[in-house]
Design an enzyme around this catalytic site. Structure first.
Site, PDB file in Angstrom:
ATOM      1  N   ASP A   9       0.867  -1.172   0.000  1.00 52.42           N
ATOM      2  CA  ASP A   9       0.000   0.000   0.000  1.00 52.42           C
ATOM      3  C   ASP A   9       0.909   1.230   0.000  1.00 52.42           C
ATOM      4  O   ASP A   9       2.112   1.122   0.282  1.00 52.42           O
ATOM      5  CB  ASP A   9      -0.893  -0.031   1.245  1.00 52.42           C
ATOM      6  CG  ASP A   9      -1.938   1.079   1.237  1.00 52.42           C
ATOM      7  OD1 ASP A   9      -2.203   1.636   0.155  1.00 52.42           O
ATOM      8  OD2 ASP A   9      -2.466   1.387   2.311  1.00 52.42           O
ATOM      9  N   ASP A  11      -0.292   4.844   1.225  1.00 54.27           N
ATOM     10  CA  ASP A  11      -0.557   5.743   2.344  1.00 54.27           C
ATOM     11  C   ASP A  11      -0.329   5.048   3.677  1.00 54.27           C
ATOM     12  O   ASP A  11      -0.940   4.020   3.965  1.00 54.27           O
ATOM     13  CB  ASP A  11      -1.988   6.260   2.263  1.00 54.27           C
ATOM     14  CG  ASP A  11      -2.221   7.076   1.003  1.00 54.27           C
ATOM     15  OD1 ASP A  11      -1.363   7.905   0.681  1.00 54.27           O
ATOM     16  OD2 ASP A  11      -3.256   6.869   0.338  1.00 54.27           O
TER      17      ASP A  11
END
Length: 226
Positions: A9, A11
């Protein structure tokens, strides 16, 4: 050896945000949406203080009562605050821990989990608005005096969603990534090691391409300079 690909991922994984600046930005942007789109009074909302270190993941919001709870794995409420003020033990036990009062914390209509780092600023803002309502600070807006805690929470959630939809927060981050993102000298060597070992490396993010491209390009270039 059977692993062919490794995904990340972006963020709060590859891109680790600086809480002091990023959460303050999220708080300020949400306040502006509450004022502009939901009719909240500008002066008292813009005067609200924000502490990026006050909230923590794992807490529970009681939307109807305007409370924030610390619950153990047995669903016993160990701490409860109304706004920022702690509830007295007797009130906490009677409301949440008595046999007849034990609530179902998985009821999403009644409770919200503070389970991501993105939730911290909005939870803090909700607590501040609870106190503002109790002090009569919402009486200057249409229907403000009659607005329930649950309605305030719904408005905060709606304002946060607006911030993400129109790019209010991410535009500021993209304009100055160094202000909002921690550089991590170990991450680019990690990705290169995975590639050298024959693994495919990919990014899985719900951020749009333009923002992702800015953040990842800055991040890789910044690390290569260190």
């Amino acid at each position: 050896r059977s692993i062919r690909a490794v995904g990340f991922d972006m963020d709060y994984t590859l891109a680790s945000y600086v809480s002091e600046t990023f959460e303050a930005l999220a708080h300020a942007a949400t306040v502006e949406k509450l004022v502009a789109a939901f009719g909240y009074p500008a002066a008292p909302l813009r005067a609200l203080a924000f502490d990026p270190h006050y909230m923590a993941r794992g807490l529970v919001i009681d939307k109807a009562r305007g409370n924030v709870l610390k619950v153990d794995r047995h669903r016993y409420v160990k701490l409860a605050h109304h706004g920022f003020a702690p509830l007295a033990r007797d009130a906490r036990v009677a409301t949440y821990n008595a046999a007849a009062a034990r609530p179902a914390f998985d009821d999403e209509a009644a409770f919200a989990m503070i389970d991501t780092l993105f939730s911290l600023a909005e939870a803090h803002l909700f607590m501040a608005l609870v106190e503002l309502k109790d002090a009569g600070g919402l009486e200057g807006m249409a229907g403000g005096a009659a607005k329930s805690y649950a309605e305030i929470y719904r408005d905060v959630r709606g304002a946060v969603d607006l911030c993400h939809r129109d790019g209010s927060i991410k535009r500021e981050v993209a304009a100055d990534p160094a202000m909002f993102i921690h550089p991590d000298p170990g991450l680019v060597p990690l990705l290169r090691t995975l590639r050298a070992a024959g693994k495919r490396v990919f990014l899985a993010t719900n951020s749009l391409w333009d923002y992702t491209n800015v953040v990842m390009s800055w991040w890789v270039e910044k690390i290569d300079v260190l």
